[in-house]
Design a protein around this motif. Structure first.
Motif, PDB file in Angstrom:
ATOM      1  N   GLY A   1       0.811  -1.212   0.000  1.00  0.00           N
ATOM      2  CA  GLY A   1       0.000   0.000   0.000  1.00  0.00           C
ATOM      3  C   GLY A   1       0.841   1.257   0.000  1.00  0.00           C
ATOM      4  O   GLY A   1       0.320   2.356  -0.144  1.00  0.00           O
ATOM      5  N   ASN A   2       2.157   1.090   0.187  1.00  0.00           N
ATOM      6  CA  ASN A   2       3.071   2.235   0.084  1.00  0.00           C
ATOM      7  C   ASN A   2       3.790   2.144  -1.259  1.00  0.00           C
ATOM      8  O   ASN A   2       4.471   1.156  -1.545  1.00  0.00           O
TER       9      ASN A   2
ATOM     10  N   ALA B   1       0.689   4.192   4.505  1.00  0.00           N
ATOM     11  CA  ALA B   1      -0.093   3.439   3.509  1.00  0.00           C
ATOM     12  C   ALA B   1      -1.560   3.834   3.584  1.00  0.00           C
ATOM     13  O   ALA B   1      -2.446   2.995   3.459  1.00  0.00           O
ATOM     14  N   GLY B   2      -1.814   5.109   3.776  1.00  0.00           N
ATOM     15  CA  GLY B   2      -3.205   5.554   3.856  1.00  0.00           C
ATOM     16  C   GLY B   2      -3.398   6.875   4.568  1.00  0.00           C
ATOM     17  O   GLY B   2      -4.322   7.611   4.261  1.00  0.00           O
TER      18      GLY B   2
ATOM     19  N   ARG C   1       1.104   7.929   1.009  1.00  0.00           N
ATOM     20  CA  ARG C   1       1.393   6.555   0.584  1.00  0.00           C
ATOM     21  C   ARG C   1       2.446   6.479  -0.516  1.00  0.00           C
ATOM     22  O   ARG C   1       2.807   5.390  -0.963  1.00  0.00           O
TER      23      ARG C   1
ATOM     24  N   ALA D   1       0.466   2.201   8.381  1.00  0.00           N
ATOM     25  CA  ALA D   1       1.820   2.451   7.873  1.00  0.00           C
ATOM     26  C   ALA D   1       2.664   1.224   8.163  1.00  0.00           C
ATOM     27  O   ALA D   1       2.255   0.329   8.918  1.00  0.00           O
TER      28      ALA D   1
ATOM     29  N   THR E   1      -3.468  10.304   0.333  1.00  0.00           N
ATOM     30  CA  THR E   1      -4.227   9.432   1.234  1.00  0.00           C
ATOM     31  C   THR E   1      -5.155   8.499   0.469  1.00  0.00           C
ATOM     32  O   THR E   1      -5.604   7.487   1.019  1.00  0.00           O
TER      33      THR E   1
END
Ligand SMILES: [Zn+2]
Length: 238
Positions: free
Chosen positions: A11-12, A55-56, A78, A105, A165
């Motif tokens: 997600g990153n 990651a968000g 992210r 994260a 985000t």
């Protein structure tokens, strides 16, 4: 049912786009953490124990003024990482980093990340290029603050926050936005009102919702496009 085969996504984007050897070497050092709004990840003059890969959520990198104020030097979501000074071997943090928007994260010991850099040349190259990208992004933020009107900067910040985000709704107060942009709160309120009247955003206490992403980006200055182009260049380098 077993998970589908294929590369694991964190997600990153920085992690997910690392060269395979670098990603594999770093994987064991990563642990999931939840970032809560207001969490202080780094302090200016403090130690640099961890590197964070959001990651968000959204993390503000903040530089102080001599009289105790502060403003945002960079926003990391992210696409990036927090703790770039550690990647360069610094042991004392040059800036403060605080969570603006909560979210998941991944976190790694700075020492472990440095070891990966020493062992895996592809990782070392990418870390150095990320550091160079950060310098460029911070330079653009300085130019932006000096050269562009507040309305365009507010639009840029909100459009970037949405991209970083992955959410249309950005939980931030106008007071906090005024601090980040080193602007007067009443002027930020006035700008927010005109953006709402233009149908670009809708706000209620503590939350700004982007209702017209394309319109917001058109009303923003071009600084984020400059930064994003340098990001893409960094990511596509070998
Ligand atoms: Zn600008």
């Amino acid at each position: 049912m077993p998970p589908l085969p294929g590369p694991r996504r964190t997600g990153n984007r920085f992690l997910d786009r690392l060269p395979a050897a670098a990603r594999a070497a770093l994987a064991a050092a990563l642990e999931p953490v939840d970032l809560r709004a207001g969490d202080e990840l780094l302090t200016a003059g403090g130690p640099l124990p961890h590197v964070y890969f959001p990651a968000g959520g959204l993390v503000s990198v903040l530089a102080e003024t001599a009289d105790g104020g502060e403003a945002e030097a960079a926003a990391v979501g992210r696409e990036g990482l927090v703790g770039v000074a550690a990647l360069l071997g610094a042991t004392v943090g040059p800036v403060r980093a605080a969570v603006q928007v909560a979210g998941p994260a991944l976190r790694a010991d700075a020492a472990a990340v440095l070891r990966v850099g020493r062992r895996v040349p592809a990782a070392d190259r990418r870390f150095r290029r990320y550091a160079a990208y950060t310098l460029r992004a911070v330079a653009q933020t300085a130019v932006c603050a000096a050269a562009h009107p507040l309305r365009a900067r507010v639009c840029r910040w909100l459009a970037a926050a949405r991209a970083k985000t992955g959410r249309d709704e950005v939980p931030i107060t106008q007071e906090a936005l005024a601090v980040l942009l080193a602007a007067h709160r009443p002027t930020v309120t006035q700008v927010a009102r005109t953006l709402q009247e233009a149908g670009l955003i809708a706000y209620r206490r503590g939350t700004i919702r982007v209702t017209d992403p394309a319109g917001l980006e058109a009303a923003a200055c071009g600084c984020q496009r400059v930064i994003d182009a340098w990001y893409a260049r960094m990511l596509n380098s070998e």
